[in-house]
Structure formats: C-alpha cells, structure tokens
Design a protein around this motif. Structure first.
Motif, PDB file in Angstrom:
ATOM      1  N   LEU A   1       3.705 -38.761  -7.571  1.00  0.00           N
ATOM      2  CA  LEU A   1       4.787 -39.664  -7.976  1.00  0.00           C
ATOM      3  C   LEU A   1       6.125 -38.945  -8.162  1.00  0.00           C
TER       4      LEU A   1
ATOM      5  N   TYR B   1       9.289 -46.203 -12.647  1.00  0.00           N
ATOM      6  CA  TYR B   1       8.330 -45.093 -12.618  1.00  0.00           C
ATOM      7  C   TYR B   1       7.179 -45.339 -13.580  1.00  0.00           C
TER       8      TYR B   1
ATOM      9  N   TYR C   1       8.905 -35.610 -15.529  1.00  0.00           N
ATOM     10  CA  TYR C   1       9.298 -34.647 -14.501  1.00  0.00           C
ATOM     11  C   TYR C   1       8.841 -33.241 -14.858  1.00  0.00           C
TER      12      TYR C   1
ATOM     13  N   THR D   1      11.405 -40.325 -18.381  1.00  0.00           N
ATOM     14  CA  THR D   1      11.455 -39.712 -17.059  1.00  0.00           C
ATOM     15  C   THR D   1      11.601 -38.193 -17.158  1.00  0.00           C
TER      16      THR D   1
ATOM     17  N   LYS E   1       4.663 -47.823 -12.087  1.00  0.00           N
ATOM     18  CA  LYS E   1       3.828 -47.268 -11.012  1.00  0.00           C
ATOM     19  C   LYS E   1       2.844 -46.244 -11.563  1.00  0.00           C
ATOM     20  N   ARG E   2       3.282 -45.458 -12.529  1.00  0.00           N
ATOM     21  CA  ARG E   2       2.390 -44.462 -13.124  1.00  0.00           C
ATOM     22  C   ARG E   2       1.247 -45.148 -13.864  1.00  0.00           C
TER      23      ARG E   2
ATOM     24  N   LEU F   1       9.354 -40.176  -6.417  1.00  0.00           N
ATOM     25  CA  LEU F   1       9.975 -41.352  -7.016  1.00  0.00           C
ATOM     26  C   LEU F   1      10.965 -40.941  -8.101  1.00  0.00           C
ATOM     27  N   LEU F   2      10.634 -39.891  -8.850  1.00  0.00           N
ATOM     28  CA  LEU F   2      11.535 -39.405  -9.895  1.00  0.00           C
ATOM     29  C   LEU F   2      12.802 -38.791  -9.303  1.00  0.00           C
TER      30      LEU F   2
END
Length: 276
Positions: A229, A75, A172, A168, A78-79, A232-233
């Motif tokens: 995103l 993650y 979130y 993460t 990608k972030r 994905l999480l």
C-alpha cells in the motif's frame, strides 16, 4: 425532491442511499444522494435545502468537498479492507516474543548488524501501530459525531485533516522500515534453522517463537500487505528513495502534510457522475 423524482434519477439495478450528513456552502445546506451499482459509485444527486436539484456549479462544489473528505481517509479505508486489524494482533505477538533479539551474545559479529536492523524495524512497527490504533479510534469517533449531528462542522474538517496527516505519517514509517528489512527476516529464519541446535534450550525456544511470528505466513503476510500500500501513500509526491530511512520519513512527513493541507480534488474525475 419527492421519492418519485429520486426514482427517476435511479437506474436499473442501482442502489441509492443518502449520506448521513449535509454539506454547508455559502450559507446553503445540501443533501447528497449516492447511487451505487456492483459496489461502485454510479451517480450522485445533490439537493438544496428545498429538496430541489442543485445547480451544476453548486453540485460540483459539494462533490468536491466530499472528494476531499474521502481523500483524508482513503488510505485508512483500503488498509482496513486488506489487513482487517491483523496489524494490531501482530504488534502484540512481536511485543511478546521480541526480547530474545536483544541478546547480543547469540548471533555473532557477522549476523548481529542484521539482527539490530530487524529489531529496530520491529520497534518502529510496534510504536507506529500503537499510534495508528489511537488515530483510528479517533477517526471512528469523529465519523460518529458527524453522523449524530447530521453535518460536517468547520471544526470537523480541521480534525479530519489533522488525523489524516498523523495516521499517514505513522503508516509510512511502518511501511519503509518493513520493506527495508524484508531480507533480514529471511536471514534470521535461515540462521535459526542452521544454528538452533547449538543454542541452549531456553534460547532456542524463545528464538523459535519470534521466527515463527515473523514467518511469511504470519507477520510476513501482513507486512507485505502494508508494503504493497506504500505507493498509495506516495501518490502525488516527489520523494528521494535513496536517502536513509529517517531522512525518507522526515521528507515524507513534510511533503504529505503540505499535500494534504492544500489538496484540491479533480472534479473532472467525477463530473459525469452528477445527475440533475
């Protein structure tokens, strides 16, 4: 393995590079060669301490470990690719302009709940961004440490797992509060354009600044990227999206931590990439 043998594993138009760290399994140390083509992984060769190709069983076990380490920071990668540190810049801009939202004499009884929700979401965004910045720096330092020592120690696996969980969880919380108040930002902008001339000059300027910061072409763009995103999480988790935001965050924290600590990569996804 000699350069000649490595070249036999390399195929047309591929690039090859050796990972800057080794993987230790059952007392044996393994080196990993990655082949890429058009920026995608095209193959993997695993070598034992004698620079000979590992057995398929050994190679699968090593690749599994690499998959697990990559999972920890998938993650984040990608972030970082999508947002490119603009999340931290936006947090600073919000900090500089948000004070006017605390003035509950401006908006009136009907609009105030919308502003309160938005203000809370911005507080969550800023607080979690501070955490994300710290965690990201810790992750960078961990990867530098691993590169310098040339191997992933047991303590490094534990650090990577803990940092993945912490990062993460913060991300979130950001994403669900931003998603829940997307309409609030638009309502604030609409209210401002309708009522700005009724405000004292000082308050008009202050409110204009935060409206500009939260616009679709500024913070709104970054927020939408963060929200995009979120799937994905949540991948692999069973979550109840009908709960309150605090309950959703608490449920996610519990579910993701369990998922991360017991995560087992699917070797079948990459088994065909292993070259011997």
């Amino acid at each position: 393995m000699t350069d000649k043998l490595l070249k036999q594993h390399k195929r047309l138009l591929e690039q090859q590079h050796k990972l800057p760290y080794t993987i230790k399994l059952d007392g044996e140390v393994f080196t990993i060669i990655i082949y890429t083509k058009l920026n995608k992984v095209a193959g993997v060769t695993v070598l034992n301490s004698k620079d000979e190709p590992a057995t398929m069983k050994e190679a699968e076990a090593v690749v599994n470990r690499i998959q697990k380490y990559n999972f920890y920071f998938e993650y984040l990668g990608k972030r970082a690719h999508v947002i490119k540190e603009r999340d931290s810049i936006i947090a600073e801009k919000i900090e500089q302009t948000q004070l006017i939202l605390n003035d509950n004499t401006i908006f009136g009884e009907q609009m105030q709940p919308t502003i309160d929700e938005l203000n809370l979401a911005m507080e969550v965004y800023k607080q979690q961004q501070r955490k994300l910045d710290v965690y990201q720096e810790d992750i960078i330092l961990l990867n530098q440490k691993i590169k310098m020592q040339g191997e992933i120690l047991e303590e490094d696996w534990e650090s990577a797992e803990n940092l993945s969980i912490a990062f993460t969880k913060a991300a979130y919380a950001q994403s669900i509060y931003l998603e829940a108040t997307r309409k609030n930002r638009k309502q604030l902008a609409k209210w401002f354009h309708l009522h700005q001339k009724e405000l004292p000059t000082e308050k008009q300027k202050a409110l204009g600044k935060i409206v500009s910061v939260l616009s679709d072409t500024n913070a709104g763009l970054v927020f939408d990227q963060i929200i995009s995103l979120r799937p994905l999480l949540e991948e692999g988790l069973m979550l109840d999206h009908e709960q309150s935001l605090t309950q959703r965050a608490a449920e996610f924290n519990k579910e993701f931590e369990t998922h991360c600590r017991f995560y087992k990569p699917n070797i079948n996804k990459v088994k065909n990439l292993i070259r011997q």
